[in-house]
Structure formats: structure tokens, C-alpha cells
Design a protein around this motif. Structure first.
Motif, PDB file in Angstrom:
ATOM      1  N   HIS A  39       0.829  -1.205   0.000  1.00 55.01           N
ATOM      2  CA  HIS A  39       0.000   0.000   0.000  1.00 55.01           C
ATOM      3  C   HIS A  39       0.864   1.256   0.000  1.00 55.01           C
ATOM      4  CE1 HIS A  39       0.840  -0.369   4.346  1.00 55.01           C
ATOM      5  NE2 HIS A  39       0.757   0.953   4.334  1.00 55.01           N
ATOM      6  N   ASP A  98      -6.894   3.500   3.678  1.00 54.69           N
ATOM      7  CA  ASP A  98      -7.340   2.170   3.263  1.00 54.69           C
ATOM      8  C   ASP A  98      -6.934   1.202   4.365  1.00 54.69           C
ATOM      9  OD1 ASP A  98      -8.043   3.260   0.828  1.00 54.69           O
ATOM     10  OD2 ASP A  98      -6.394   2.359  -0.311  1.00 54.69           O
ATOM     11  N   TRP A 158      -6.204  -3.374   4.980  1.00 52.49           N
ATOM     12  CA  TRP A 158      -6.361  -4.748   4.501  1.00 52.49           C
ATOM     13  C   TRP A 158      -6.185  -5.689   5.682  1.00 52.49           C
ATOM     14  CZ3 TRP A 158      -2.170  -7.811   5.419  1.00 52.49           C
ATOM     15  CH2 TRP A 158      -0.935  -7.172   5.596  1.00 52.49           C
ATOM     16  N   ASP A 186     -11.703   0.721   2.089  1.00 54.08           N
ATOM     17  CA  ASP A 186     -11.266   2.068   1.705  1.00 54.08           C
ATOM     18  C   ASP A 186     -12.058   3.081   2.529  1.00 54.08           C
ATOM     19  OD1 ASP A 186     -10.809   4.495   0.505  1.00 54.08           O
ATOM     20  OD2 ASP A 186     -11.128   3.801  -1.539  1.00 54.08           O
ATOM     21  N   ALA A 236     -11.974   1.565   8.445  1.00 52.83           N
ATOM     22  CA  ALA A 236     -11.629   0.644   7.349  1.00 52.83           C
ATOM     23  C   ALA A 236     -10.907  -0.582   7.920  1.00 52.83           C
ATOM     24  CB  ALA A 236     -10.759   1.361   6.323  1.00 52.83           C
ATOM     25  N   THR A 254     -15.695   1.519   2.228  1.00 50.70           N
ATOM     26  CA  THR A 254     -16.106   0.403   1.369  1.00 50.70           C
ATOM     27  C   THR A 254     -15.550  -0.870   2.000  1.00 50.70           C
ATOM     28  OG1 THR A 254     -14.074   0.339   0.089  1.00 50.70           O
ATOM     29  CG2 THR A 254     -15.766   1.875  -0.658  1.00 50.70           C
ATOM     30  N   THR A 285     -14.258  -1.054  -4.059  1.00 48.70           N
ATOM     31  CA  THR A 285     -12.993  -1.783  -3.918  1.00 48.70           C
ATOM     32  C   THR A 285     -13.156  -3.089  -4.697  1.00 48.70           C
ATOM     33  OG1 THR A 285     -12.567  -0.761  -1.790  1.00 48.70           O
ATOM     34  CG2 THR A 285     -11.411  -2.822  -2.233  1.00 48.70           C
ATOM     35  N   THR A 320      -7.980  -1.095  -4.145  1.00 43.15           N
ATOM     36  CA  THR A 320      -8.886   0.028  -3.897  1.00 43.15           C
ATOM     37  C   THR A 320      -9.076   0.797  -5.205  1.00 43.15           C
ATOM     38  OG1 THR A 320      -6.983   1.162  -2.925  1.00 43.15           O
ATOM     39  CG2 THR A 320      -8.623   0.264  -1.414  1.00 43.15           C
ATOM     40  N   ASP A 321     -10.043   1.725  -5.211  1.00 43.60           N
ATOM     41  CA  ASP A 321     -10.605   2.212  -6.474  1.00 43.60           C
ATOM     42  C   ASP A 321      -9.622   2.817  -7.474  1.00 43.60           C
ATOM     43  OD1 ASP A 321     -10.426   4.257  -4.558  1.00 43.60           O
ATOM     44  OD2 ASP A 321     -11.944   5.460  -5.567  1.00 43.60           O
ATOM     45  N   THR A 347      -3.967   0.527  -2.576  1.00 45.24           N
ATOM     46  CA  THR A 347      -3.760  -0.741  -1.870  1.00 45.24           C
ATOM     47  C   THR A 347      -3.921  -1.890  -2.853  1.00 45.24           C
ATOM     48  OG1 THR A 347      -4.636   0.206   0.154  1.00 45.24           O
ATOM     49  CG2 THR A 347      -4.570  -2.198   0.044  1.00 45.24           C
TER      50      THR A 347
END
Lengths: 251, 279
Positions: A14, A27, A29, A42, A54, A105, A130, A186-187, A239
Motif C-alpha cells: 500500500h 485504506d 487490509w 477504503d 476501514a 467500502t 474496492t 482500492t478504487d 492498496t
């Protein structure tokens, strides 16, 4: 961070937005490779304590008894978020933002590795943009829940930390063969990835060398900065979680 | 491509609000006999400042994505900030956040979740008070805006172009403002020219003209003059206006005429929509 947790190899990388510190990365994970569970979330920057939210969401998915039942396990992360942000007196704007809650998200994925006799399977649940992209061989890709780069917008569905209705998750699943790879992104990165593919390129080929280096985090940071400077990657937190399911030997 | 510079702490933009404080602002808005134009704009601008602060605030504090000026013009042309910011022109949004004149507690009705309504208290910070007096020195106000923006551009030459929003209910009393408006719009960063948007408030029950693209169809000479002074909406703001249901076309300008209170709030919201893309 490149890990081999047989039968899965996976790696999470990331980078915060440019001019932002590591603490300002929003973000998150989480992974439980033994259970074949992975999640990326996210946090919406405009909301307060979004990075924390998140992280709690991603960890919540990975640890939940029934991760697919989002509404069923969300109370725990919501309580933890409230407990962590309550306490200090904040200026008026901090109080308003804290009362509004944080938003994020969530993409959660469960993976069962293939065996020589039967394919494995991936199952994903998503709220927001995401994305998961499954790459097979050199060209076949499947993207979920956003399928094309033009479908990214400014208003993704978000899960709030303060209660209220949970947007219904989207679900998808598919077979997983030896050699397949899953890219959770992510986006901004997902949008770039899909756009590159739509333009006839193979963006996953740019990712492969990063993973084989001794310090993939540094290689990822350099690569993302290059994409931001010259290849149209939106300057947002980035990410990437890559999963390569190996083959489980049969007993 | 102009009007695409990202707005960040390292590259903030400026928002300048010019507020007509002439005595006619004490008259009521069309359709709202109990609310003076000054009070309506007072609420709308204080709420807008609150929203800008909220958009800029993060867990660790307020990030200076914007520098904001609030210039009143009436009996005199000067900063309209009251309290700790009195007399200051362009101020970083973190200073705005931390220095309201006062924080009022207002009550609003919200759903109780069971079909009824309950009172909910909310904080309402206030940075200025409406004190209408005197005439309408719009030319001087535009020159003051130019002064603010010029200094900002020198410090931030690559910024998203500063946005100047002028809210008025009458004709200028200090000459023809077109030259001052041209000079203001003539200033530029590397991302494009300064944007000047104008809102004319009405005390008559007349249909508001919202974001017109052409002069024809405007009711009078004053409307045509304000139209001529207004910048075209750049693509992102045009999109925002479209999404808000405004009847915009590609050359629509940041201009509303005969605006009622709802139209003014929309105008301010669309004009500052760049706040959505801070990072």
C-alpha cells in the motif's frame, strides 16, 4: 510483505496519497491465509477516523463466523469504533464529524485452493468500489464488483460506523485454477488496472516483477508514483493485495 | 487542460465571497416575508463555511485546502468576519475552523424512528453577522477581491483557480463594475483564469434565471451586465449543476438572477463544489 502460506502465496502492498504521511493512509487490509480469507477496505477521507473504521471492517470480515452475513457481524466493529473514538473533547467540527461517523467500502474474499482433481473457488462480497480482478493466463480477466474503468464514480456505496442501514452487499464467485491470480485493489488502482486492460495492455505483468523483489514495498511505492506522474493513476491511497493459490496436493 | 489542478494542502485554492451589505438587504426575500435577504444570506454563508470546515477536517485537525475571504460591501468595503478574525481578508480554513465568532446551539426536528419528530440540538458556528447599511459599492468590492486573489496567486501559482462569488441585491452605486470584473477574471494560475460567479437576489416573486448560457432572455440591462461579468462554469461545476437538476448547457455561466433563498443556496453549493475533490 510477500508471504507463502501454502497453498496460498499472497502479498499486500500500500501507499498513501502523495504528500500524505503513513498515518494518513485510510485504506486497510486484513488476511487470514489459513482460513483463506482476505479483505480490503477504503475509508472515505471526508469522514473522521475513517482509517480506523476501514481497518475494523477488514479485520471484522476476516474474523467473522459468517463473513457473508455483513449485517450479522457489523455490530462488533461498530462498537469498537465508538469505543476507540469516544473520550477526548473535540472542537465543534470534530464533534460533528464524530457524531456523523466514519464511512468505508469493503471487499471481502474467501479462497479455496484448487487440487489436482478439482478447481478451487473464490467467493467475494463487496460494498462500494474496492475491486477484485481475477486473472487467468495472459488475457482472461474477471472484475468484480466494478467491471469497467468508466464505471468508477465519486459516490460508491459505503458502510457507516454509526449504525443505520447497511447497503446490501454484492456477491460473486467463480472457479479458481492453478495459475490464476486474484488482485484486490482500492478504487484508483483498480480503475487504472481495468483501463490499462481495456487499452490492450496487461497490467498484471507490471505487478509481477514487484512481487519478486526483495523489498516489494519500495518497488510498489516507486511504481505507483510513476503511474501517478505519467500514466493517469488518480492520486489516492493505493492498496493492492495479490493472492496466488497454489495447488493443494491430494492425500 | 484547465480547471483540473488537484486541491491539496500543498496546493490550496482561494474562495472569496463578496457580500452586498447595502441597506436594501434588510428587505425580505421573495416569498419569505419574515426573512430579510441579509438574514437568509447570513445563514447560508455561515452554513457554507461550516461545510467547508467539515470537508477539510480530519482526525488530526483541519487541513488547509482552502483560504477563504468574506468581504462585505455597503457603508464600507471590508472583511465581514467578526470576532477573532475581524479585519482579516484571506484566511486558511483551519483558522476559520478554530475562530468562529460564537457557536450557537440550534434545535431542529428529526425523526424519532417511530413516525414522530423530536427536537435535536446541533451546533451552528457563526463567523459574521449581517449589518446592512449604506449603498452598493460593487466596483470597490471587486477591486478588493482582486487584491486578495493577486497575493494568493503569487504564493500559489499552480493552484486551482480562485473562485469569487458575489452576492448582491442591487445595482452598483460606484460606477460600472465591468472593468473591475474583467481585471479580476483576467488574473490566472497555471490552471486557468480566476472564476467570478454572481448571484442577484430578488425581493419580487419572479422566476429565477439559473446559470444561463446566453444573454437573450435576460430581463433587463442590469441582468445582462451581471451575466457579462460572470465566468462560464468549468466542466466539473457544470456536471455538479446538471446533477443538481439545473438547466445547464455547455456555456452556462456562474450566474443566477432574481434568486430566491433556495436558488442562492444552490448557487453557493454548486460554485464551491470543487470542495468535493480535495485530497
Amino acid at each position: 510483505m510477500h508471504r507463502a502460506d501454502p497453498p496460498l502465496r499472497w502479498c499486500a502492498l500500500h501507499l498513501p496519497k502523495s504528500d500524505h504521511t503513513a498515518e494518513e493512509y485510510e485504506d486497510a487490509w486484513a488476511a487470514d491465509p489459513a482460513a483463506g480469507r482476505f479483505a480490503v477496505a477504503d475509508g472515505a477521507s471526508e469522514s473522521a477516523f475513517a482509517g480506523l473504521w476501514a481497518r475494523l471492517l477488514a479485520e471484522g470480515f476476516v474474523a467473522a463466523r459468517r463473513p457473508r452475513d455483513l449485517a450479522g457481524w457489523l455490530d462488533g466493529p461498530r462498537r469498537r469504533w465508538s469505543a476507540e473514538v469516544s473520550g477526548p473533547e473535540l472542537p465543534w467540527y470534530g464533534e460533528i464529524k464524530r457524531a456523523q461517523g466514519a464511512f468505508a467500502t469493503l471487499l471481502g474474499v474467501r479462497v479455496r485452493a484448487p487440487t489436482p482433481r478439482r478447481p478451487g473457488r473464490w467467493r467475494a462480497a463487496a460494498v462500494g468500489d474496492t475491486c477484485l480482478v481475477r486473472v487467468r493466463g495472459d488475457r482472461h480477466i474477471q472484475a468484480f464488483p466494478v467491471e469497467t474503468s468508466s464505471a468508477f464514480g465519486n459516490g460508491p456505496e459505503l458502510i457507516g460506523s454509526r449504525g443505520g442501514p447497511v447497503p446490501p452487499p454484492e456477491y460473486a464467485s467463480g472457479p479458481l485454477r492453478a495459475g490464476d491470480r486474484l488482485f484486490l485493489m482500492t478504487d484508483a488502482l483498480a480503475e487504472w488496472f481495468l483501463h490499462a486492460h481495456e487499452s490492450g495492455r496487461r497490467p498484471w505483468e507490471a505487478v509481477d516483477p514487484l512481487l519478486s523483489l526483495g523489498r516489494p514495498e519500495e518497488a510498489f511505492a516507486t511504481w505507483v508514483k510513476q503511474l501517478r506522474d505519467g500514466d493517469g493513476l488518480r492520486d489516492d491511497d493505493a492498496t493492492l493485495l495479490v493472492i496466488e493459490p497454489g495447488c493443494v496436493p491430494e492425500e | 487542460m484547465p480547471y483540473t489542478a488537484p486541491i491539496s494542502r500543498a496546493n490550496p485554492t482561494a474562495l472569496v465571497f463578496l457580500l452586498d451589505q447595502s441597506s436594501s438587504m434588510l428587505e425580505p426575500f421573495a416569498g419569505l416575508p419574515d426573512k430579510s435577504k441579509a438574514d437568509g444570506v447570513f445563514d447560508a454563508l455561515n452554513r457554507l463555511l461550516q461545510n467547508l470546515v467539515l470537508k477539510s477536517s480530519r482526525a488530526e485537525g483541519v487541513r488547509d485546502f482552502f483560504h477563504v475571504a468574506l468581504i462585505g460591501y455597503g457603508g464600507r468595503v471590508a472583511s465581514a468576519f467578526c470576532g477573532p478574525l475581524a479585519g482579516k481578508d484571506l484566511v486558511p480554513i483551519s483558522q476559520v475552523a478554530n475562530n468562529p465568532l460564537r457557536v450557537e446551539v440550534r434545535t431542529r426536528k428529526v425523526s424519532d424512528g417511530a413516525g414522530g419528530l423530536i427536537d435535536d440540538e446541533c451546533k451552528f458556528p457563526v463567523w459574521f453577522e449581517a449589518r446592512p447599511t449604506g449603498r452598493t459599492p460593487m466596483c470597490a468590492a471587486l477591486r478588493k477581491a482582486k487584491e486578495c486573489v493577486q497575493g494568493f496567486l503569487a504564493a500559489h501559482p499552480k493552484c486551482y483557480p480562485p473562485i469569487v462569488m458575489n452576492i448582491t441585491d442591487g445595482e452598483p452605486t460606484d460606477g460600472d463594475p465591468r472593468e473591475a470584473a474583467d481585471e479580476l477574471r483576467g488574473l490566472a494560475s497555471s490552471d486557468g483564469n480566476v472564476l467570478l460567479f454572481n448571484a442577484h437576489l430578488s425581493d419580487k416573486e419572479a422566476q429565477p434565471v439559473r446559470f444561463p448560457a446566453e444573454e437573450s432572455g435576460l430581463p433587463d440591462r442590469h441582468a445582462r451586465m451581471l451575466f457579462g461579468m460572470s465566468s462560464e462554469l468549468p466542466p466539473k461545476l457544470l456536471e455538479a449543476a446538471k446533477a443538481a437538476g439545473m438547466p445547464v448547457t455547455p456555456h452556462s455561466r456562474g450566474f443566477v438572477f432574481n434568486a430566491d433563498l433556495v436558488a442562492v443556496i444552490r448557487f453557493l453549493d454548486i460554485g464551491t463544489r470543487v470542495a468535493q475533490s480535495v485530497r
